[in-house]
Write an enzyme that holds these catalytic residues in place. Sequence first.
Site, mmCIF file in Angstrom:
data_model
loop_
_atom_site.group_PDB
_atom_site.id
_atom_site.type_symbol
_atom_site.label_atom_id
_atom_site.label_comp_id
_atom_site.label_asym_id
_atom_site.label_seq_id
_atom_site.Cartn_x
_atom_site.Cartn_y
_atom_site.Cartn_z
ATOM 1 N N ARG A 107 5.503 -3.540 -9.493
ATOM 2 C CA ARG A 107 5.653 -4.446 -10.639
ATOM 3 C C ARG A 107 7.114 -4.780 -10.875
ATOM 4 O O ARG A 107 7.441 -5.885 -11.248
ATOM 5 C CB ARG A 107 5.090 -3.795 -11.905
ATOM 6 C CG ARG A 107 3.607 -3.624 -11.921
ATOM 7 C CD ARG A 107 3.181 -2.980 -13.223
ATOM 8 N NE ARG A 107 3.941 -1.760 -13.458
ATOM 9 C CZ ARG A 107 3.445 -0.538 -13.416
ATOM 10 N NH1 ARG A 107 2.185 -0.357 -13.154
ATOM 11 N NH2 ARG A 107 4.200 0.512 -13.626
ATOM 12 N N LYS A 139 -1.316 13.720 -14.581
ATOM 13 C CA LYS A 139 -1.109 12.783 -15.682
ATOM 14 C C LYS A 139 -2.053 13.009 -16.855
ATOM 15 O O LYS A 139 -1.964 12.303 -17.839
ATOM 16 C CB LYS A 139 -1.298 11.338 -15.197
ATOM 17 C CG LYS A 139 -0.254 10.865 -14.219
ATOM 18 C CD LYS A 139 -0.513 9.414 -13.866
ATOM 19 C CE LYS A 139 0.477 8.885 -12.874
ATOM 20 N NZ LYS A 139 0.217 7.484 -12.531
ATOM 21 N N SER A 156 -1.137 0.755 -16.909
ATOM 22 C CA SER A 156 -2.228 1.468 -17.582
ATOM 23 C C SER A 156 -1.734 2.214 -18.813
ATOM 24 O O SER A 156 -2.407 2.231 -19.844
ATOM 25 C CB SER A 156 -2.898 2.451 -16.613
ATOM 26 O OG SER A 156 -3.571 1.772 -15.601
ATOM 27 N N HIS A 208 -4.342 -4.145 -11.169
ATOM 28 C CA HIS A 208 -4.945 -3.382 -10.074
ATOM 29 C C HIS A 208 -5.956 -4.238 -9.311
ATOM 30 O O HIS A 208 -5.975 -4.247 -8.084
ATOM 31 C CB HIS A 208 -5.690 -2.142 -10.598
ATOM 32 C CG HIS A 208 -4.828 -1.084 -11.180
ATOM 33 N ND1 HIS A 208 -5.068 -0.561 -12.432
ATOM 34 C CD2 HIS A 208 -3.747 -0.425 -10.706
ATOM 35 C CE1 HIS A 208 -4.178 0.378 -12.694
ATOM 36 N NE2 HIS A 208 -3.350 0.474 -11.664
#
Length: 180
Positions: free
Chosen positions: A104, A50, A142, A26
């Site tokens: 990614r 989430k 993460s 990030h």
Amino acid sequence: MSEAGVNEAGARAVYPGTFDPVTLGHVDIIGRAARLFDSLVVAVAADTGKAPLFSLDERTAMVEKAVAALPDGAGQRIRVRPFDGLLVDLAREERARAIVRGLRAVSDFEFEFQMVGMNTRLDPTLETVFLMASEKHTFIASRFVKEVARLGGDVSSFVAPDIARALRAKYAAGSGDPAA
């Protein structure tokens, strides 16, 4: 200039995310986006569906600390703020011309492609800029960082030292363990 040192007249972008926690990947995207735009708003999402490990205030503070540590004064052109609601509304409020998203892997693209379509429908004036993750950060997510930390692994090559300590503290306290 605003109170945060952000140029009000230049090209502004928003980089939204949950940042639970903010990773070195990030931070890499934040630093690179700051070089592309006159100002950058890093928007920490409150309601993501989430169930974040860290509170909104904790995540915002973590990102602020990461931004302050960026080299060459890049942090002067970056403002961190929490947000809840539609990203296009935040972009309008911030007078941003672009949304920055990091990619990614190919698997990220499908979701991001759908989000671009929705955001473009909601506000056709917004552009989305994709930045590929740097090679050394392509595998950092993460959710994987949290899993490694939960299982007692070393996450020091994925997050800043203060984030690694915060993860250890959360899991030691049992607040991050779904079984707790």
